[in-house]
Design a protein around this motif. Structure first.
Motif, PDB file in Angstrom:
ATOM      1  N   TYR A   3      78.665  90.436 -43.847  1.00  0.00           N
ATOM      2  CA  TYR A   3      78.339  90.913 -45.205  1.00  0.00           C
ATOM      3  C   TYR A   3      78.749  92.370 -45.352  1.00  0.00           C
ATOM      4  N   PRO A   4      79.165  92.805 -46.556  1.00  0.00           N
ATOM      5  CA  PRO A   4      79.468  91.977 -47.735  1.00  0.00           C
ATOM      6  C   PRO A   4      80.807  91.270 -47.590  1.00  0.00           C
ATOM      7  N   CYS A   5      80.938  90.176 -48.358  1.00  0.00           N
ATOM      8  CA  CYS A   5      82.129  89.347 -48.262  1.00  0.00           C
ATOM      9  C   CYS A   5      82.474  88.846 -49.657  1.00  0.00           C
ATOM     10  N   SER A   6      83.732  88.533 -49.840  1.00  0.00           N
ATOM     11  CA  SER A   6      84.148  88.007 -51.143  1.00  0.00           C
ATOM     12  C   SER A   6      83.562  86.627 -51.408  1.00  0.00           C
ATOM     13  N   ASN A   7      83.166  85.933 -50.379  1.00  0.00           N
ATOM     14  CA  ASN A   7      82.581  84.586 -50.519  1.00  0.00           C
ATOM     15  C   ASN A   7      81.204  84.582 -49.860  1.00  0.00           C
ATOM     16  N   ASN A   8      80.330  85.397 -50.381  1.00  0.00           N
ATOM     17  CA  ASN A   8      78.993  85.522 -49.798  1.00  0.00           C
ATOM     18  C   ASN A   8      78.190  84.232 -49.908  1.00  0.00           C
ATOM     19  N   ALA A   9      78.396  83.436 -50.929  1.00  0.00           N
ATOM     20  CA  ALA A   9      77.628  82.205 -51.131  1.00  0.00           C
ATOM     21  C   ALA A   9      77.892  81.223 -49.998  1.00  0.00           C
ATOM     22  N   ALA A  10      79.176  81.005 -49.662  1.00  0.00           N
ATOM     23  CA  ALA A  10      79.508  80.077 -48.581  1.00  0.00           C
ATOM     24  C   ALA A  10      78.999  80.599 -47.242  1.00  0.00           C
ATOM     25  N   LEU A  11      79.109  81.908 -47.040  1.00  0.00           N
ATOM     26  CA  LEU A  11      78.622  82.487 -45.784  1.00  0.00           C
ATOM     27  C   LEU A  11      77.103  82.358 -45.670  1.00  0.00           C
ATOM     28  N   SER A  12      76.407  82.588 -46.764  1.00  0.00           N
ATOM     29  CA  SER A  12      74.947  82.451 -46.766  1.00  0.00           C
ATOM     30  C   SER A  12      74.533  81.001 -46.578  1.00  0.00           C
ATOM     31  N   LEU A  13      75.268  80.085 -47.176  1.00  0.00           N
ATOM     32  CA  LEU A  13      74.956  78.669 -47.015  1.00  0.00           C
ATOM     33  C   LEU A  13      75.140  78.242 -45.566  1.00  0.00           C
ATOM     34  N   SER A  14      76.190  78.678 -44.914  1.00  0.00           N
ATOM     35  CA  SER A  14      76.408  78.352 -43.514  1.00  0.00           C
ATOM     36  C   SER A  14      75.316  78.958 -42.638  1.00  0.00           C
ATOM     37  N   LEU A  15      74.897  80.189 -42.974  1.00  0.00           N
ATOM     38  CA  LEU A  15      73.812  80.821 -42.224  1.00  0.00           C
ATOM     39  C   LEU A  15      72.506  80.035 -42.381  1.00  0.00           C
ATOM     40  N   GLY A  16      72.220  79.564 -43.582  1.00  0.00           N
ATOM     41  CA  GLY A  16      71.002  78.799 -43.826  1.00  0.00           C
ATOM     42  C   GLY A  16      70.998  77.465 -43.111  1.00  0.00           C
ATOM     43  N   VAL A  17      72.156  76.795 -43.112  1.00  0.00           N
ATOM     44  CA  VAL A  17      72.233  75.498 -42.422  1.00  0.00           C
ATOM     45  C   VAL A  17      72.037  75.667 -40.920  1.00  0.00           C
ATOM     46  N   GLY A  18      72.665  76.696 -40.343  1.00  0.00           N
ATOM     47  CA  GLY A  18      72.489  76.936 -38.912  1.00  0.00           C
ATOM     48  C   GLY A  18      71.054  77.290 -38.555  1.00  0.00           C
ATOM     49  N   SER A  19      70.414  78.104 -39.405  1.00  0.00           N
ATOM     50  CA  SER A  19      69.015  78.465 -39.157  1.00  0.00           C
ATOM     51  C   SER A  19      68.111  77.234 -39.247  1.00  0.00           C
ATOM     52  N   ALA A  20      68.357  76.365 -40.205  1.00  0.00           N
ATOM     53  CA  ALA A  20      67.540  75.164 -40.359  1.00  0.00           C
ATOM     54  C   ALA A  20      67.706  74.220 -39.176  1.00  0.00           C
ATOM     55  N   LEU A  21      68.937  74.024 -38.726  1.00  0.00           N
ATOM     56  CA  LEU A  21      69.164  73.156 -37.567  1.00  0.00           C
ATOM     57  C   LEU A  21      68.491  73.694 -36.308  1.00  0.00           C
TER      58      LEU A  21
END
Length: 225
Positions: free
Chosen positions: A102-120
């Protein structure tokens, strides 16, 4: 002397016959046919559900779910899984989006990947600890609870406000684990209810034999249908 002998003979003659005619009364027996108590029939051990007292003395592999121990141990292992999953999710997000954090031009996709990994990671830690403590929760529901807790928090990282990002980071450290516990407990309770309903619907019967008052032998089945 002769008078005394005559008197003695008369006494024996007058008193003896009534004494001979008296008999001791016989014990009165039952007038009707004898009744017998039906024999006791033991129920097979497989047909008897274990009670709560028996559950405490069950072997190690059959002990009940240790719910109180699951909370601290699950938080510990779930926290390790959350940190590991977040690192893997962040690395995968950077690789897929071409970002470098962060920050990134595609923060939404990066945040979504972070959330999925945290949930798993969080769900895996809570589920494995629950299974080790003889729980019967489902990994699918545990992962669902962790995902519902992680994704909203991870999407807060895309905000332009620093305060919202800080809140998102703090929530991401807590909500996946709480969601994992919620999903695991719900699925564990549902599994126990299903087992109780299945046990209640099973037919349990044993053969019985007894005698009636007339002495006839009667046989049949007794149990729960």
């Amino acid at each position: 002397m002769q008078l005394r002998c005559v008197v003695g003979v008369l006494s024996v003659v007058l008193v003896g016959p009534p004494a001979w005619g008296q008999h001791l009364p016989e014990s009165a027996g039952p007038e009707g046919p004898s009744t017998q108590t039906p024999p006791l029939v033991s129920v097979p051990e497989a047909a008897v559900a274990p009670s709560s007292a028996q559950a405490g003395s069950a072997p190690l592999g059959q002990r009940p779910y240790r719910r109180r121990a699951h909370i601290p141990l699950g938080m510990l292992l779930g926290g390790v899984g959350l940190a590991s999953g977040a690192m893997v999710g962040l690395a995968a997000g950077n690789a897929l989006t071409g970002c470098n954090g962060y920050p990134c031009s595609n923060n939404a996709a990066l945040s979504l990947s972070l959330g999925v990994g945290s949930a798993l990671g969080a769900a895996s830690g809570v589920y494995l600890m629950g299974r080790w403590l003889r729980g019967q929760g489902s990994f699918g529901y545990t992962l669902l609870g962790a995902t519902l807790g992680a994704l909203p928090s991870s999407l807060m990282l895309t905000s332009s406000s620093d305060d919202v990002v800080v809140i998102g980071v703090l929530n991401l450290l807590v909500t996946p684990i709480l969601g994992s516990f919620f999903g695991y407990r719900m699925s564990h309770s549902a599994s126990l209810r299903a087992q109780e309903q299945e046990l209640a619907q099973q037919a349990v019967w044993v053969p019985t034999f007894t005698r009636t008052k007339e002495g006839s032998l009667v046989g049949g089945l007794a149990g729960r249908f």
